[in-house]
Design a protein around this motif. Structure first.
Motif, PDB file in Angstrom:
ATOM      1  N   ALA A 290      97.981-106.826 -37.055  1.00  0.00           N
ATOM      2  CA  ALA A 290      97.584-107.759 -35.994  1.00  0.00           C
ATOM      3  C   ALA A 290      96.250-107.339 -35.395  1.00  0.00           C
ATOM      4  CB  ALA A 290      98.661-107.808 -34.914  1.00  0.00           C
ATOM      5  N   ARG A 291      96.044-106.049 -35.232  1.00  0.00           N
ATOM      6  CA  ARG A 291      94.782-105.577 -34.674  1.00  0.00           C
ATOM      7  C   ARG A 291      93.616-105.938 -35.593  1.00  0.00           C
ATOM      8  NH1 ARG A 291      93.948 -99.371 -33.789  1.00  0.00           N
ATOM      9  NH2 ARG A 291      94.460 -99.430 -36.000  1.00  0.00           N
ATOM     10  N   ALA A 292      93.843-105.778 -36.900  1.00  0.00           N
ATOM     11  CA  ALA A 292      92.782-106.146 -37.830  1.00  0.00           C
ATOM     12  C   ALA A 292      92.506-107.649 -37.754  1.00  0.00           C
ATOM     13  CB  ALA A 292      93.173-105.752 -39.251  1.00  0.00           C
ATOM     14  N   LEU A 293      93.559-108.429 -37.516  1.00  0.00           N
ATOM     15  CA  LEU A 293      93.397-109.883 -37.513  1.00  0.00           C
ATOM     16  C   LEU A 293      92.783-110.412 -36.229  1.00  0.00           C
ATOM     17  CD1 LEU A 293      96.765-111.084 -39.064  1.00  0.00           C
ATOM     18  CD2 LEU A 293      94.519-111.019 -40.146  1.00  0.00           C
ATOM     19  N   CYS A 294      92.839-109.641 -35.154  1.00  0.00           N
ATOM     20  CA  CYS A 294      92.491-110.186 -33.844  1.00  0.00           C
ATOM     21  C   CYS A 294      91.025-110.599 -33.756  1.00  0.00           C
ATOM     22  CB  CYS A 294      92.879-109.220 -32.722  1.00  0.00           C
ATOM     23  SG  CYS A 294      91.791-107.794 -32.589  1.00  0.00           S
ATOM     24  N   VAL A 295      90.195-110.079 -34.646  1.00  0.00           N
ATOM     25  CA  VAL A 295      88.781-110.461 -34.595  1.00  0.00           C
ATOM     26  C   VAL A 295      88.429-111.488 -35.668  1.00  0.00           C
ATOM     27  CG1 VAL A 295      88.015-108.357 -33.489  1.00  0.00           C
ATOM     28  CG2 VAL A 295      88.167-108.421 -35.964  1.00  0.00           C
ATOM     29  N   GLU A 296      89.447-112.074 -36.259  1.00  0.00           N
ATOM     30  CA  GLU A 296      89.273-113.111 -37.269  1.00  0.00           C
ATOM     31  C   GLU A 296      88.326-112.699 -38.394  1.00  0.00           C
ATOM     32  OE1 GLU A 296      88.098-116.560 -35.012  1.00  0.00           O
ATOM     33  OE2 GLU A 296      89.522-115.954 -33.464  1.00  0.00           O
ATOM     34  N   PRO A 297      88.702-111.651 -39.117  1.00  0.00           N
ATOM     35  CA  PRO A 297      87.821-111.150 -40.178  1.00  0.00           C
ATOM     36  C   PRO A 297      87.933-111.989 -41.453  1.00  0.00           C
ATOM     37  CG  PRO A 297      89.818-109.866 -40.139  1.00  0.00           C
ATOM     38  CD  PRO A 297      89.956-110.891 -39.039  1.00  0.00           C
ATOM     39  N   ASP A 298      86.964-111.765 -42.349  1.00  0.00           N
ATOM     40  CA  ASP A 298      87.022-112.412 -43.660  1.00  0.00           C
ATOM     41  C   ASP A 298      87.655-111.485 -44.680  1.00  0.00           C
ATOM     42  OD1 ASP A 298      85.380-114.777 -42.965  1.00  0.00           O
ATOM     43  OD2 ASP A 298      83.883-113.229 -42.585  1.00  0.00           O
ATOM     44  N   LEU A 299      87.302-110.195 -44.529  1.00  0.00           N
ATOM     45  CA  LEU A 299      87.762-109.207 -45.505  1.00  0.00           C
ATOM     46  C   LEU A 299      88.635-108.167 -44.818  1.00  0.00           C
ATOM     47  CD1 LEU A 299      87.386-107.721 -48.372  1.00  0.00           C
ATOM     48  CD2 LEU A 299      85.598-106.443 -47.210  1.00  0.00           C
ATOM     49  N   ILE A 300      89.738-107.820 -45.458  1.00  0.00           N
ATOM     50  CA  ILE A 300      90.548-106.716 -44.954  1.00  0.00           C
ATOM     51  C   ILE A 300      90.674-105.664 -46.043  1.00  0.00           C
ATOM     52  CG2 ILE A 300      92.897-106.029 -44.329  1.00  0.00           C
ATOM     53  CD1 ILE A 300      93.097-108.365 -42.538  1.00  0.00           C
ATOM     54  N   VAL A 301      90.273-104.451 -45.681  1.00  0.00           N
ATOM     55  CA  VAL A 301      90.454-103.336 -46.593  1.00  0.00           C
ATOM     56  C   VAL A 301      91.719-102.621 -46.165  1.00  0.00           C
ATOM     57  CG1 VAL A 301      89.513-101.152 -47.403  1.00  0.00           C
ATOM     58  CG2 VAL A 301      87.985-103.079 -46.995  1.00  0.00           C
ATOM     59  N   ALA A 302      92.726-102.632 -47.031  1.00  0.00           N
ATOM     60  CA  ALA A 302      93.991-101.982 -46.692  1.00  0.00           C
ATOM     61  C   ALA A 302      94.112-100.702 -47.502  1.00  0.00           C
ATOM     62  CB  ALA A 302      95.160-102.911 -46.993  1.00  0.00           C
ATOM     63  N   ASP A 303      94.032 -99.570 -46.818  1.00  0.00           N
ATOM     64  CA  ASP A 303      94.081 -98.278 -47.497  1.00  0.00           C
ATOM     65  C   ASP A 303      95.505 -97.754 -47.471  1.00  0.00           C
ATOM     66  OD1 ASP A 303      93.586 -95.876 -48.630  1.00  0.00           O
ATOM     67  OD2 ASP A 303      92.135 -95.171 -47.159  1.00  0.00           O
ATOM     68  N   GLU A 304      96.170 -97.802 -48.588  1.00  0.00           N
ATOM     69  CA  GLU A 304      97.569 -97.375 -48.713  1.00  0.00           C
ATOM     70  C   GLU A 304      98.429 -98.016 -47.613  1.00  0.00           C
ATOM     71  OE1 GLU A 304      98.727 -95.501 -51.119  1.00  0.00           O
ATOM     72  OE2 GLU A 304      97.118 -94.220 -51.847  1.00  0.00           O
ATOM     73  N   PRO A 305      98.465 -99.345 -47.558  1.00  0.00           N
ATOM     74  CA  PRO A 305      99.114 -99.989 -46.417  1.00  0.00           C
ATOM     75  C   PRO A 305     100.617 -99.747 -46.325  1.00  0.00           C
ATOM     76  CG  PRO A 305      98.573-101.613 -48.083  1.00  0.00           C
ATOM     77  CD  PRO A 305      97.918-100.333 -48.506  1.00  0.00           C
ATOM     78  N   VAL A 306     101.270 -99.356 -47.417  1.00  0.00           N
ATOM     79  CA  VAL A 306     102.727 -99.191 -47.329  1.00  0.00           C
ATOM     80  C   VAL A 306     103.216 -97.799 -47.689  1.00  0.00           C
ATOM     81  CG1 VAL A 306     103.230-101.617 -47.730  1.00  0.00           C
ATOM     82  CG2 VAL A 306     103.116-100.071 -49.680  1.00  0.00           C
ATOM     83  N   SER A 307     102.313 -96.908 -48.090  1.00  0.00           N
ATOM     84  CA  SER A 307     102.830 -95.651 -48.632  1.00  0.00           C
ATOM     85  C   SER A 307     103.448 -94.752 -47.572  1.00  0.00           C
ATOM     86  CB  SER A 307     101.756 -94.907 -49.418  1.00  0.00           C
ATOM     87  OG  SER A 307     100.662 -94.649 -48.606  1.00  0.00           O
ATOM     88  N   ALA A 308     103.159 -94.993 -46.300  1.00  0.00           N
ATOM     89  CA  ALA A 308     103.784 -94.167 -45.265  1.00  0.00           C
ATOM     90  C   ALA A 308     105.094 -94.774 -44.775  1.00  0.00           C
ATOM     91  CB  ALA A 308     102.819 -93.982 -44.098  1.00  0.00           C
ATOM     92  N   LEU A 309     105.459 -95.913 -45.327  1.00  0.00           N
ATOM     93  CA  LEU A 309     106.640 -96.609 -44.812  1.00  0.00           C
ATOM     94  C   LEU A 309     107.877 -96.336 -45.658  1.00  0.00           C
ATOM     95  CD1 LEU A 309     104.985-100.078 -44.138  1.00  0.00           C
ATOM     96  CD2 LEU A 309     105.239 -98.160 -42.569  1.00  0.00           C
ATOM     97  N   ASP A 310     109.031 -96.546 -45.056  1.00  0.00           N
ATOM     98  CA  ASP A 310     110.278 -96.409 -45.788  1.00  0.00           C
ATOM     99  C   ASP A 310     110.363 -97.451 -46.885  1.00  0.00           C
ATOM    100  OD1 ASP A 310     111.734 -94.273 -44.997  1.00  0.00           O
ATOM    101  OD2 ASP A 310     112.556 -95.255 -43.231  1.00  0.00           O
ATOM    102  N   VAL A 311     111.007 -97.074 -47.965  1.00  0.00           N
ATOM    103  CA  VAL A 311     111.076 -97.973 -49.120  1.00  0.00           C
ATOM    104  C   VAL A 311     111.592 -99.359 -48.732  1.00  0.00           C
ATOM    105  CG1 VAL A 311     111.605 -97.905 -51.558  1.00  0.00           C
ATOM    106  CG2 VAL A 311     112.028 -95.899 -50.181  1.00  0.00           C
ATOM    107  N   SER A 312     112.612 -99.388 -47.902  1.00  0.00           N
ATOM    108  CA  SER A 312     113.219-100.682 -47.596  1.00  0.00           C
ATOM    109  C   SER A 312     112.319-101.541 -46.718  1.00  0.00           C
ATOM    110  CB  SER A 312     114.579-100.487 -46.924  1.00  0.00           C
ATOM    111  OG  SER A 312     114.419-100.025 -45.610  1.00  0.00           O
ATOM    112  N   VAL A 313     111.279-100.953 -46.148  1.00  0.00           N
ATOM    113  CA  VAL A 313     110.410-101.694 -45.231  1.00  0.00           C
ATOM    114  C   VAL A 313     109.116-102.132 -45.928  1.00  0.00           C
ATOM    115  CG1 VAL A 313     109.193-101.516 -43.029  1.00  0.00           C
ATOM    116  CG2 VAL A 313     111.398-100.428 -43.296  1.00  0.00           C
TER     117      VAL A 313
END
Lengths: 425, 331, 307
Positions: free
Chosen positions: A225-248
């Protein structure tokens, strides 16, 4: 890649494919080597992008050209002396079209995160250009760079550490809007904030709370949401899920896909997990030791990996299917990743490559090129890609070489992935 | 699974581990876990963070602090109860009969002692070797775990080795006394995939070679699929499903196992397939006391799931703790 | 079932109406901590006494009383008598009143010196930590020099440099002692913050640099400095007492100040030890109060304690 109606996504991707086969034009040929700090007499030439670039979009949102990021290694008590460089990113070119998802995979130390940060100008590229929507952002600085930042945002790996623990969600989200003059009065902003948290699947009450009051998955939603709040065109997601639990993880991946479909975002997804990257990406680039070794539409990469490293990487990923696991033939790489402070000459992968051939692999750095008979847009940096593909070359045994021997023990940080931290940048 | 008869090597019965902190309610990390490990068998404990898999292993190894931790149940190795063993006797058995490989080799190796010394120390203590003999044995061990040039490497400090090499050293230390049971707690989580493949291969070889039993603890379903004969799926401190690996992955019956397998992106899945996410997170769990902990996140839950604790029922070699399991269409 | 789950989740989020910030959680932990409570009670008492000293003290600090003075002889200082619960001091003044009034001076010197030191230290630490480079190097070398000198010696030198000893020189001297400690500490944690993800995130968001420093770096870096401040307050009180003891403070003999009282009482240690012991005890008690509070504050702010 939009999960709900992926057929549309594929069709849109296909539209990019037309008008692409043409030449990239002379502006792309760069004049000199980027490695100013190198004097070992080794050919460390950056991959000069081959003429026909194939698949990549003709008018990309992001056009990265020969970007290099070299970190100096400093030593000395009184006067800092530069005793070498970590070649974190060493000549990478890639293009990402609007609405496209480009996946960047590689193991720790391959430079993928540094490349992502260089694209976001969180790291200043040592050489090369980063054209964002036609404008080179590599030389930008100060206020010009800051205002430009609105258009490209980042989603971090660790949602806990990337959210200021002392700010409520509301103030975390408003901050970006304020910084770019997007505030429209209390009522309108309140509405916008509620829309934002709703878009990432959180209740409006979340606005009043603090990051530590959320679970990992919810925090990552806040990060998005923070990345989206400035209405960007490009989002660079660096390992967006690797710190999360598998089920999440799936929740967050699905959220990213949904947001892309709704908002027409362009993604650069950086991850070590090829399965994740393949799932979300239209095209995938594989990095090894600072350079791209292969680039292909994601399905093609999985169906027919051309580079020996990609093959090894694919075969190493465990699949939760015992039948398949029992049948699989693994290409086990020996040894460790060489130090990015002393990358091997020639093909960077030759020290571990089971298909390595004498002479050429050791001396000449292969450039990304198209292999006859493969899917459009499939490019590989291997001298012997055809022979390996046809089976004319068979893999052989590789004696493991140990990375630390090159500069002597302790001279090089152990985990090049965290070199930025070690060097205190 | 090798149908080994007789008493199992390790027998864990109704293991319960609760943490008590002053002024705070008790937290139950492991809530009645029972499983067996036969000699030479490879058993997987799978689950996400907080499911109790690591605490289980620490309890078996008796590595949990004594203060503030309340352990009940029984852990028998070769018929000998470990939980009531004296500290001295336990120390003797640790390292000799059962040993452990941890996730982060850098923090589990002593940073100021050369790796060779860390191996010879174990050999001298548990196998009574003299200095020279232990050194030779250490070189041999390092060679066996695939460390190039072991004679030179033996004087290296942990930080001079890469993550993969360090994990090899850890395995060498763990195997130094030819233990009968090896517990590997997320041994490859900190490593890259290509290195992970090397380490998994090494573990497989070592287990086959030495005949040691292995308990593999991981969150990665892919890792257990290729390695473990029997797989235990843990959720909120209890085993919710246990089966032989082909059956577990082929026809997952518990909605959690089923959901997990559907929610992870798979390399072998057809392109563009949407992921079926499990809603919520572990904070949504309800206590096992009068319900199924997973019920709030479960797409198959019924009224009963929030009223009665499901009992673990074993049918045809599969343990299942669920009121409304996924139909076994393929079985 | 899914609706139930969603409902449950919504309820849980709505539960915590305001959301708890880290600071409020730390305060909550602090309130439950017996060590913090002990420290707090001591400090509270001390502050109360200091605030109401003029009302509590039956007499003035310099007031002498003939009925006390008449018993003053070498070898005898009158003890508690009617109207003078703690008896006389060496000049025939009411000891109790002086003890009470002295708390004001001690609080003033200790708190003021610490606050000044803290303020200057925060500025230096912030600048060094936020800018880095040669600014950082220069500032840190200066603080290193100051740190190299033992604190009391530094305070003595500073106080001795002043034209005439006074209350102000004591405050400044003690403040200067604190500056390098605060600056170094803050600079260190600012540097750690500079590389932290959330600061990079704010930069990536396009937040202006001063806002990044003041909103994100400083508030997260200042915790250890606040803890240090409470601990320094204890030493500041001791240092100030020591300076007065050495005669580098305000020379006005009528002024009541624990350190000074302790200094002046040393000659009469064999005659009436209470004259020295009571001020010494007061100093130690107050220093202890701040130390206890500081230690428990450190624990309450410890990130490991966070969920």
């Amino acid at each position: 890649m939009n999960g709900a109606d992926s057929a549309d996504g594929r069709a849109a991707g296909g539209a990019h494919e037309e008008g692409i086969a043409r030449e990239r034009g002379p502006e792309h040929v760069h004049d000199h080597s980027v490695d100013r700090g190198v004097d070992r007499g080794v050919d460390r030439g950056v991959d000069r992008t081959s003429g026909s670039s194939g698949e990549p979009p003709a008018e990309p949102l992001l056009d990265v050209r020969d970007v290099a990021v070299h970190f100096p290694i400093r030593r000395g008590l009184v006067l800092d002396r530069t005793i070498g460089h970590v070649f974190a990113v060493d000549g990478v070119s890639l293009r990402i079209g609007r609405g496209e998802t480009y996946g960047l995979v590689g193991e720790s130390g391959c430079g993928k995160s540094t490349l992502g940060r260089a694209i976001l100008r969180l790291e200043k590229p040592t050489a090369g250009q980063v054209f964002f929507d036609g404008r080179d952002i590599a030389p930008l600085k100060g206020e010009e760079l800051r205002t430009m930042r609105r258009r490209f945002q980042m989603v971090f790996q660790d949602p806990m550490s990337s959210l200021d623990p002392r700010q409520s969600v509301q103030s975390l989200l408003t901050e970006g809007m304020k910084a770019h003059g997007l505030t429209r009065g209390a009522a309108a902003d309140g509405k916008r904030l509620r829309e934002l948290v709703d878009a990432v699947g959180l209740p409006a009450a979340a606005l009043r709370r603090y990051p530590h009051e959320f679970s990992g998955g919810q925090r990552q939603r806040i990060g998005i949401a923070r990345a989206l709040c400035v209405e960007p065109d490009l989002i660079v997601a660096d390992e967006p899920v690797s710190a999360l639990d598998v089920s999440v993880q799936a929740q967050v991946l699905n959220l990213l896909e949904r947001l892309q479909a709704e908002l027409g975002l362009t993604y650069l997804v950086i991850a070590h997990d090829l399965a994740v990257v393949r799932h979300v990406s239209d095209r995938v680039g594989v990095m090894y030791l600072g350079g791209l070794v292969e680039e292909a539409p994601s399905q093609a990469l999985y169906d027919e990996p051309l580079h020996p490293y990609t093959r090894a990487l694919l075969s190493a990923i465990p699949v939760p299917d015992p039948e398949l696991e029992d049948r699989r033939e693994r290409i086990l790489l020996t040894g460790d990743l060489p130090s990015p402070a002393a990358p091997p000459p020639g093909c960077r992968f030759h020290t571990r490559c089971p298909w390595r051939q004498p002479e050429r692999c050791d001396t000449e750095r292969p450039q990304l090129r198209v292999v006859e008979g493969t899917v459009p847009g499939h490019r590989v940096a291997c001298h012997y890609a055809e022979e390996i593909r046809s089976g004319a070359l068979r893999p052989h045994r590789v004696e493991p070489a140990v990375a630390e021997d090159v500069l002597g023990p302790g001279a090089v940080p152990d985990q090049p992935g965290s070199v930025t931290e070690i060097l205190g940048r | 699974m090798t149908g080994s008869k007789g008493a199992p090597l390790l027998q864990v019965r109704d293991l319960r581990v609760a943490f008590r902190r002053r002024g705070e309610p008790e937290t139950v990390a492991v809530d009645g876990v029972s499983f067996d490990v036969a000699a030479g068998q490879v058993v997987g404990l799978v689950g996400e963070s907080g499911c109790g898999k690591s605490v289980t292993s620490m309890a078996i190894m008796r590595l949990l602090p004594q203060r503030g931790v309340h352990i009940t149940g029984s852990v028998k190795l070769d018929g000998e109860e470990l939980l009531t063993l004296s500290d001295a006797r336990m120390r003797e058995r640790r390292g000799r009969d059962l040993s452990m490989v941890f996730q982060d080799p850098l923090s589990s190796l002593n940073p100021v002692i050369p790796i060779g010394l860390q191996i010879t120390e174990v050999l001298r203590r548990h196998r009574g070797m003299d200095k020279e003999k232990a050194r030779e044995a250490a070189v041999e061990l390092l060679d066996r775990v695939g460390i190039p040039d072991p004679r030179r490497r033996i004087t290296a400090y942990p930080h001079q080795l890469s993550g993969g090499m360090r994990q090899r050293v850890m395995i060498a230390i763990a195997l130094a006394c030819a233990p009968r049971l090896l517990i590997a707690d997320e041994p490859t989580t900190a490593l890259d995939v290509t290195i992970q493949a090397q380490i998994l291969e090494l573990l497989k070889e070592m287990v086959a070679e030495t005949g040691a039993a292995l308990i593999m603890i991981t969150h990665d379903l892919g890792v257990v699929a290729g390695l473990c004969e029997t797989v235990n799926v843990l959720y909120a401190g209890r085993i919710v499903e246990r089966a032989q690996r082909h059956r577990l992955f082929g026809t997952p019956r518990h909605p959690y196992t089923h959901g997990l397998l559907r929610s992870i992106p798979r390399l072998d899945a057809p392109a563009g397939e949407a992921l079926e996410a499990i809603p919520g997170s572990v904070v949504d769990n309800v206590p096992w006391t009068h319900a199924c902990a997973f019920a709030p996140r479960c797409h198959r839950s019924v009224e009963r799931c929030l009223e009665v604790t499901p009992a673990g029922e074993t049918t045809g070699g599969r343990l299942l703790r669920c009121h409304n399991p996924v139909p076994a269409s393929a079985e | 079932m899914t609706t139930t789950w969603a409902q449950r989740r919504k309820d849980r989020i709505d539960d915590l109406a305001g959301g708890r910030s880290l600071t409020s959680e730390a305060l909550r932990r602090l309130r439950r901590d017996p060590v913090a409570l002990t420290g707090g009670v001591i400090i509270g008492l001390f502050v109360l006494v200091a605030a109401f000293a003029p009302l509590l003290a039956p007499h003035g600090p310099a007031e002498t009383f003939p009925q006390l003075q008449q018993d003053l002889r070498p070898g005898n200082i009158p003890g508690p008598t009617a109207g003078f619960p703690l008896g006389s001091d060496q000049l025939g003044r009411d000891f109790l009143s002086r003890m009470i009034l002295a708390s004001q001076q001690t609080l003033l010197v200790g708190v003021l010196a610490t606050l000044i030191g803290l303020a200057v230290g925060i500025v230096i630490g912030t600048v060094a930590g936020a800018f880095g480079g040669w600014v950082d190097t220069l500032l840190m070398r200066i603080t290193d020099v100051l740190l190299a000198i033992p604190s009391l010696l530094l305070a003595i030198s500073v106080a001795a440099l002043a034209a005439s000893p006074s209350q102000t020189t004591v405050i400044i001297a003690v403040a200067i002692v604190g500056v390098p400690i605060f600056a170094r500490l803050l600079r260190g944690s600012m540097l750690a913050q500079r590389n932290s993800d959330h600061v990079v995130a704010a930069t990536a968001l396009g937040v202006k640099r001063p806002a990044v420093v003041l909103r994100h770096m400083l508030p997260n870096a200042i915790g250890p400095v606040i803890v240090q401040a409470t601990l320094t307050l204890a030493t500041a009180i001791l240092d100030a007492a020591a300076l007065s003891f050495l005669g580098l403070g305000d020379a006005d003999p009528g002024r009541a100040e624990w350190g000074l009282m302790l200094a002046q009482a040393q000659t009469y240690l064999d005659v009436r030890p209470a004259l020295a012991f009571l001020p010494a005890f007061a100093i130690i008690a107050v220093a202890l109060g701040f130390t206890l509070l500081g230690e428990s504050l450190r624990e309450a702010l410890d990130p490991k304690g966070r969920r």
